[in-house]
Write an enzyme that holds these catalytic residues in place. Structure first.
Site, PDB file in Angstrom:
ATOM      1  N   GLN A   1       7.479   3.528 -11.772  1.00 37.61           N
ATOM      2  CA  GLN A   1       6.041   3.571 -11.483  1.00 37.61           C
ATOM      3  C   GLN A   1       5.182   3.798 -12.739  1.00 37.61           C
ATOM      4  O   GLN A   1       4.122   3.213 -12.889  1.00 37.61           O
ATOM      5  CB  GLN A   1       5.755   4.688 -10.459  1.00 37.61           C
ATOM      6  CG  GLN A   1       4.291   5.025 -10.244  1.00 37.61           C
ATOM      7  CD  GLN A   1       3.598   4.084  -9.280  1.00 37.61           C
ATOM      8  OE1 GLN A   1       3.876   4.076  -8.089  1.00 37.61           O
ATOM      9  NE2 GLN A   1       2.688   3.264  -9.809  1.00 37.61           N
TER      10      GLN A   1
ATOM     11  N   HIS B   1       6.689  -5.285  -9.463  1.00 34.78           N
ATOM     12  CA  HIS B   1       5.232  -5.265  -9.350  1.00 34.78           C
ATOM     13  C   HIS B   1       4.750  -6.030 -10.576  1.00 34.78           C
ATOM     14  O   HIS B   1       5.047  -5.642 -11.706  1.00 34.78           O
ATOM     15  CB  HIS B   1       4.708  -3.844  -9.392  1.00 34.78           C
ATOM     16  CG  HIS B   1       4.928  -3.071  -8.124  1.00 34.78           C
ATOM     17  ND1 HIS B   1       6.159  -2.736  -7.668  1.00 34.78           N
ATOM     18  CD2 HIS B   1       4.030  -2.576  -7.235  1.00 34.78           C
ATOM     19  CE1 HIS B   1       6.025  -2.073  -6.525  1.00 34.78           C
ATOM     20  NE2 HIS B   1       4.753  -1.959  -6.239  1.00 34.78           N
TER      21      HIS B   1
ATOM     22  N   GLU C   1      -0.524  -6.860 -11.041  1.00 38.19           N
ATOM     23  CA  GLU C   1      -1.398  -6.296  -9.999  1.00 38.19           C
ATOM     24  C   GLU C   1      -2.679  -5.846 -10.699  1.00 38.19           C
ATOM     25  O   GLU C   1      -2.880  -4.673 -10.995  1.00 38.19           O
ATOM     26  CB  GLU C   1      -0.724  -5.116  -9.271  1.00 38.19           C
ATOM     27  CG  GLU C   1      -1.546  -4.648  -8.065  1.00 38.19           C
ATOM     28  CD  GLU C   1      -0.917  -3.479  -7.334  1.00 38.19           C
ATOM     29  OE1 GLU C   1       0.112  -2.951  -7.796  1.00 38.19           O
ATOM     30  OE2 GLU C   1      -1.466  -3.093  -6.283  1.00 38.19           O
TER      31      GLU C   1
ATOM     32  N   ASP D   1       3.218  -2.889   1.948  1.00 35.62           N
ATOM     33  CA  ASP D   1       3.011  -2.111   0.721  1.00 35.62           C
ATOM     34  C   ASP D   1       2.849  -0.614   1.008  1.00 35.62           C
ATOM     35  O   ASP D   1       3.621   0.198   0.507  1.00 35.62           O
ATOM     36  CB  ASP D   1       1.810  -2.645  -0.074  1.00 35.62           C
ATOM     37  CG  ASP D   1       1.864  -2.280  -1.559  1.00 35.62           C
ATOM     38  OD1 ASP D   1       2.830  -1.624  -1.980  1.00 35.62           O
ATOM     39  OD2 ASP D   1       0.948  -2.664  -2.296  1.00 35.62           O
TER      40      ASP D   1
ATOM     41  N   HIS E   1       6.561   1.089   0.157  1.00 34.46           N
ATOM     42  CA  HIS E   1       6.813   2.317  -0.623  1.00 34.46           C
ATOM     43  C   HIS E   1       7.105   3.451   0.349  1.00 34.46           C
ATOM     44  O   HIS E   1       6.206   4.171   0.767  1.00 34.46           O
ATOM     45  CB  HIS E   1       5.616   2.664  -1.510  1.00 34.46           C
ATOM     46  CG  HIS E   1       5.389   1.668  -2.588  1.00 34.46           C
ATOM     47  ND1 HIS E   1       5.900   1.817  -3.859  1.00 34.46           N
ATOM     48  CD2 HIS E   1       4.745   0.469  -2.577  1.00 34.46           C
ATOM     49  CE1 HIS E   1       5.559   0.760  -4.590  1.00 34.46           C
ATOM     50  NE2 HIS E   1       4.867  -0.074  -3.828  1.00 34.46           N
TER      51      HIS E   1
ATOM     52  N   HIS F   1       7.891  -5.715   1.052  1.00 35.14           N
ATOM     53  CA  HIS F   1       7.350  -4.848  -0.011  1.00 35.14           C
ATOM     54  C   HIS F   1       6.741  -3.583   0.578  1.00 35.14           C
ATOM     55  O   HIS F   1       5.699  -3.619   1.236  1.00 35.14           O
ATOM     56  CB  HIS F   1       6.289  -5.600  -0.824  1.00 35.14           C
ATOM     57  CG  HIS F   1       5.842  -4.835  -2.031  1.00 35.14           C
ATOM     58  ND1 HIS F   1       6.129  -5.238  -3.315  1.00 35.14           N
ATOM     59  CD2 HIS F   1       5.160  -3.676  -2.168  1.00 35.14           C
ATOM     60  CE1 HIS F   1       5.633  -4.367  -4.176  1.00 35.14           C
ATOM     61  NE2 HIS F   1       5.032  -3.402  -3.494  1.00 35.14           N
TER      62      HIS F   1
ATOM     63  N   TRP G   1      -2.540   5.398  -1.717  1.00 34.57           N
ATOM     64  CA  TRP G   1      -3.255   4.146  -1.969  1.00 34.57           C
ATOM     65  C   TRP G   1      -3.950   3.585  -0.737  1.00 34.57           C
ATOM     66  O   TRP G   1      -4.834   2.740  -0.843  1.00 34.57           O
ATOM     67  CB  TRP G   1      -2.284   3.097  -2.528  1.00 34.57           C
ATOM     68  CG  TRP G   1      -1.723   3.510  -3.834  1.00 34.57           C
ATOM     69  CD1 TRP G   1      -2.288   3.292  -5.073  1.00 34.57           C
ATOM     70  CD2 TRP G   1      -0.509   4.245  -4.081  1.00 34.57           C
ATOM     71  NE1 TRP G   1      -1.504   3.845  -6.043  1.00 34.57           N
ATOM     72  CE2 TRP G   1      -0.414   4.433  -5.475  1.00 34.57           C
ATOM     73  CE3 TRP G   1       0.492   4.765  -3.257  1.00 34.57           C
ATOM     74  CZ2 TRP G   1       0.655   5.120  -6.067  1.00 34.57           C
ATOM     75  CZ3 TRP G   1       1.545   5.448  -3.846  1.00 34.57           C
ATOM     76  CH2 TRP G   1       1.628   5.617  -5.230  1.00 34.57           C
TER      77      TRP G   1
HETATM   78 ZN   LIG Z   1       3.865  -1.830  -4.276  1.00 27.48          ZN
END
Ligand SMILES: [Zn+2]
Length: 429
Positions: free
Chosen positions: A155, A213, A216, A312, A62, A60, A318
């Site tokens: 997203q 996702h 979360e 991630d 991005h 996982h 993030w």
């Molecule tokens: Zn993610």
């Protein structure tokens, strides 16, 4: 042969300590694994009792956002929602060239860390599909040494964002591999469930895998994983569907979870926890006691559900930290889940190697004759020592070729009556 790695220790090493093997490689495949290989090779590596494992796999990630730290500004609060807002600010300014350059730089780091397969989500909530084009280009460029799998990720919400489903379908038509989703970000619980149904039906029709996702959130009533498991079962997609994050499960009622785990097991739905991100982003509105937020990893493993750990984020809206080190991910996962028993620690190593490989559907993964010759020589004697030390990757082999080398971690001491060097390993006698 092309390459022989001698005196290697294979995982799980706890079962057979100090059993050394030689690994013979020819034509990009593992040709032989034997105690003493009589053959000769053009190149030999002496592992000298070090752990040799199949490569790390990040289930996982991005890659469209990675290494964008500070663009156009940093995340002041460090929260998930400011991160999403910040990504929205950055998106209009993205260029394909810069995105490809950042992704390739990250892949260099990954290779040096022995991370040779990555499933990356790519945001499709952009009319231009610029990130999709860029990451398809990156996938082509790294294909000689790395397996990159792309997930079409809406997203801003499949139903909440105009044209998101059309864009997702276009991304799949362009060559994106997996169908993504974000049900907890839709406007209502009902919309979330509807998005799961639409996406699973679309994926089933195309014969594609699904990785959403999912939940979360700290909200124990966020139960889209239940819908995901039910749709997987209804559509006969067992073994092809994954729920990523699943952090709300941390806050759910125990009785409800006892039913949920059976539904997930029945549907063959896999789970991906992202320890570094979950421990930093969840529980943000708690005072004390503060929830850890990571999903129920050991409980899912005990229920027979495939669980992997993902990185991630690395240096993006993030998360400001990270360097592509899946041992750092395993280290954090082990701590957050309190998986400190000997078998549990080995399970954390599996969560960044074999389990993740199964979730991605990688074929010929492992150290057996016939497997692809993708290997990492670690400066550690077993998986637990590798996690403890975030051990140096002494050599990384991809498709039968050495693609990275690194020195062992050593320090030279200048102390009266003490050893001249330390390697941070336990030496007795
Ligand atoms: Zn993610």
């Amino acid at each position: 042969m092309d390459l022989i790695i001698r005196r290697a220790v294979l995982p799980p090493s706890a079962a057979q300590p100090n059993v050394f093997v030689d690994i013979g490689i020819e034509g990009g495949r593992i040709a032989a694994v034997e105690p003493t290989l009589a053959a000769t090779a053009r190149e030999e590596i002496d592992a000298n009792g070090s752990l040799v494992t199949p490569p790390f796999v990040d289930a996982h990630f991005h890659m469209d956002a990675t290494l964008s730290y500070g663009l156009p500004r940093v995340n002041m609060s460090g929260t998930l929602l400011e991160g999403i807002a910040l990504w929205g600010e950055l998106k209009p300014h993205l260029t394909q060239e810069a995105l490809v350059a950042r992704a390739l730089q990250y892949c260099d780091w990954a290779v040096a860390r022995g991370l040779l397969a990555i499933r990356t989500h790519v945001d499709v909530c952009d009319e231009r599909l610029l990130a999709v084009e860029a990451l398809l280009e990156v996938k082509r460029r790294v294909a000689p040494y790395m397996d990159l799998q792309l997930v079409a990720f809406p997203q801003d919400g499949l139903l909440r964002s105009a044209d998101a489903f059309d864009n997702l379908k276009r991304a799949i038509a362009m060559g994106v591999d997996v169908v993504g989703g974000i049900p907890h970000f839709e406007r209502t619980m009902a919309d979330g469930a509807e998005s799961v149904r639409l996406l699973c039906e679309f994926a089933a029709g195309k014969g594609l895998r699904v990785d959403m996702h999912c939940d979360e959130s700290d909200d124990p009533m966020s139960r889209h994983i239940e819908t995901l498991a039910a749709q997987t079962h209804r559509l006969g997609m067992q073994g092809r569907v994954t729920g990523s994050h699943l952090t709300s499960m941390h806050s759910m009622d125990n009785y409800y979870v006892s039913k949920l785990l059976l539904l997930m097991r029945e549907a063959g739905v896999a789970a991906i926890a992202n320890p570094l991100i979950n421990i930093t982003l969840q529980g943000r509105s708690d005072t004390y006691p503060k929830r850890r937020g990571m999903t129920r990893v050991p409980e899912m493993m005990a229920a027979g559900i495939d669980v992997a750990f993902g990185h991630d984020c690395v240096m993006d809206p993030w998360y400001s930290l990270g360097s592509g080190d899946m041992l750092e991910v395993a280290h954090m996962g082990l701590h957050v889940a309190q998986m400190t028993g000997i078998d549990a620690m080995h399970a954390c190593f599996d969560a960044v190697t074999a389990n993740a490989a199964r979730i991605l559907g990688l074929e010929r993964y492992g150290i057996e004759p016939g497997c692809d010759a993708n290997l990492v020589v670690l400066d550690a004697r077993d998986a637990v020592e590798a996690i403890r030390l975030r051990a140096a990757r002494l050599a990384v082999v991809s498709r039968g070729k050495v693609v990275s080398r690194a020195p062992a971690a050593r320090a030279q001491l200048s102390l009266e009556g003490r050893p001249a060097e330390v390697d941070f390993k336990l030496h007795r006698g």
